[in-house]
Write an enzyme that holds these catalytic residues in place. Structure first.
Site, PDB file in Angstrom:
ATOM      1  N   TYR A 119      63.997 -32.601 -40.534  1.00  0.00           N
ATOM      2  CA  TYR A 119      64.155 -32.276 -39.258  1.00  0.00           C
ATOM      3  C   TYR A 119      64.713 -30.841 -39.060  1.00  0.00           C
ATOM      4  CZ  TYR A 119      69.442 -32.381 -39.901  1.00  0.00           C
ATOM      5  OH  TYR A 119      70.761 -31.968 -40.453  1.00  0.00           O
TER       6      TYR A 119
ATOM      7  N   LYS B  96      66.236 -29.538 -45.634  1.00  0.00           N
ATOM      8  CA  LYS B  96      66.598 -29.974 -44.236  1.00  0.00           C
ATOM      9  C   LYS B  96      66.055 -31.604 -44.210  1.00  0.00           C
ATOM     10  CE  LYS B  96      68.476 -28.505 -39.842  1.00  0.00           C
ATOM     11  NZ  LYS B  96      69.842 -28.223 -40.216  1.00  0.00           N
TER      12      LYS B  96
ATOM     13  N   GLU C  64      79.820 -26.099 -48.455  1.00  0.00           N
ATOM     14  CA  GLU C  64      79.557 -26.128 -47.238  1.00  0.00           C
ATOM     15  C   GLU C  64      80.083 -27.295 -46.353  1.00  0.00           C
ATOM     16  OE1 GLU C  64      75.476 -26.354 -46.377  1.00  0.00           O
ATOM     17  OE2 GLU C  64      75.033 -27.858 -47.663  1.00  0.00           O
TER      18      GLU C  64
ATOM     19  N   LEU D 124      72.341 -26.026 -47.592  1.00  0.00           N
ATOM     20  CA  LEU D 124      71.285 -25.821 -46.581  1.00  0.00           C
ATOM     21  C   LEU D 124      71.370 -24.188 -46.386  1.00  0.00           C
ATOM     22  CD1 LEU D 124      69.173 -27.319 -44.761  1.00  0.00           C
ATOM     23  CD2 LEU D 124      70.863 -26.639 -42.946  1.00  0.00           C
TER      24      LEU D 124
END
Lengths: 289, 289
Positions: free
Chosen positions: B31, B149, B182, B206
């Protein structure tokens, strides 16, 4: 093919879910695969228990259909309507956190979980089993909650695809530290130093129902069994390797990354365990009749 | 709300996918979330590049709609029809390997990928930013391809939910070895020993577009920046912590697990970077007019 979706029985080609379903958007759901023999679920209670544990682990509200009787009734009806109530078949159940506007946090409390059930015909890989299966090794890059049977299956998809492209039946997954965990849709057993070994049921593997049954059978047969991880270094010295699973039964691995395992023939322990497992399934058939 | 699904524009409530969609069954898809300002995509080319990289990494056949012009046209039309073409909004794109009978291996070559696009209104968390956000730490249990992702987002969902239940804005993820990676939907920066630090763009995070923009801005502002992981032990000694992301912009973290970060107020570097990022977005708005 008939399916059940959120209270309705319908042709699977008409069974549609919202693009907002959290299964589609986040992989936020669990699933279960049952083996059915003549319309009866093999080890149904254990599969049901694991399904509930998955729902609870993800804190999905238990849907109405998650009652064991309800689920059995749905499975039985689908098996019958799909003509899968004679011989072997599988029942697929998926439960997601439902459809809601996209946000990582859990949706409003009144969001109904999505419940999808269907059945598939089952074709045993008898020809592969007779010769023994080829397997390859792949890095185990999965998340650290492999003990929950979620639809977070992309790493399994990619490793299984790598196996298929190598002409292999399954990929055996190895963690960075050399720990051999399991297959992409099966658990792994090794016969090493006179012992049957399989990875303990930690967060790194799926606690397979067939794995549990095989552990029981092996004990009944008087085999020495230990739930301990084998390492990458052990792989070359195994007398036997075999996979277990709801659709895999017991599958001897006779070649790994192109090298023979043991004698290169299905081993006596895998063969013995497969036969005992088959008997258990057949006894289900007798009972059902 | 209008959406685009596999060649059709339709009301999102009518946008339905098959229960056999591999996004639903395996989480087998990627996505992208774009930020739109007055109907223009902020850093659209970079988001598009990342989307393509995801499609290619998963070896999904690039669908017709994956042409940059096609995708822009779909996004523009949806932003307009949904009244999201003035002010700030987001565009959500999801591409899965399509619908096919359930099997881990890739489906037949003629299986069309599923392409879903919609837009959402954007509400900036300005009030949280003014005071600084609370965050909690959570174990990073994600798979080892966080650089793609994908919709393998269940661990992110669970950690974000834990944050919400703790009254926190975000969960900051820490690997077993103490490496801080993260947030669940944001990258993390720290100001420590006079340096701005963020985890290098490895498989563990990411590669955020806002992260990349902030790295550029920081360099322009003459800040010392280093792409190096901070550890759990560093967290207590940071002068500033802040999150970046497409919907997060720059968000100072002023409390972590209930302890103040730095002075407990939004720090000067986070504030400076947020203002510079906002200016970049505003300049997009000016250009569009």
């Amino acid at each position: 093919m008939q399916a059940y979706l959120n209270g309705q029985y319908l042709d699977k080609s008409s069974a549609m879910i919202s693009v907002d379903d959290r299964g589609f958007v986040f992989g936020d759901g669990i699933y279960e695969v049952y083996r059915a023999v003549d319309g009866e679920l093999f080890e149904g209670a254990r599969h049901y228990q694991r399904l509930l544990e998955g729902v609870d682990a993800l804190r999905i509200e238990r849907p109405r259909e998650a009652g064991e009787g309800q689920l059995l009734a749905i499975a039985s009806r689908l098996l019958r309507e799909n003509g899968h109530d004679t011989g072997h078949a599988t029942v697929y159940v998926e439960i997601t956190r439902g459809a809601a506007p996209r946000a990582h946090v859990f949706p409003a409390a009144d969001t109904a979980p999505t419940v999808f059930v269907t059945t598939y015909p089952f074709k045993d890989a008898a020809a592969v089993r007779a010769e023994g299966a080829r397997a390859i090794t792949q890095p185990d890059v999965r998340w650290l909650r492999c003990n929950i049977k979620t639809v977070q299956l992309l790493p399994n998809v990619l490793a299984k695809q790598a196996a298929a492209e190598a002409g292999a039946f399954e990929a055996i997954l190895i963690r960075d530290d050399g720990t051999v965990t399991e297959g992409t849709h099966s658990n792994l057993f090794a016969v090493l130093d006179g012992e049957v070994r399989t990875h303990p049921a930690t967060n790194l593997i799926l606690p397979g129902i067939t794995r549990a049954v095989i552990l029981e059978i092996a004990a009944e047969l008087g085999l020495t069994v230990r739930e301990v991880a084998i390492t990458e270094g052990d792989l070359g010295g195994c007398d036997e390797l075999f996979l277990t699973g709801t659709t895999t039964d017991v599958m001897p691995v006779t070649s790994l990354d192109g090298r023979l395992v043991g004698t290169g023939q299905p081993g006596p322990i895998a063969t013995q365990l497969y036969e005992a497992l088959s008997s258990r399934m057949e006894s289900l058939r007798t009972v059902a009749r």
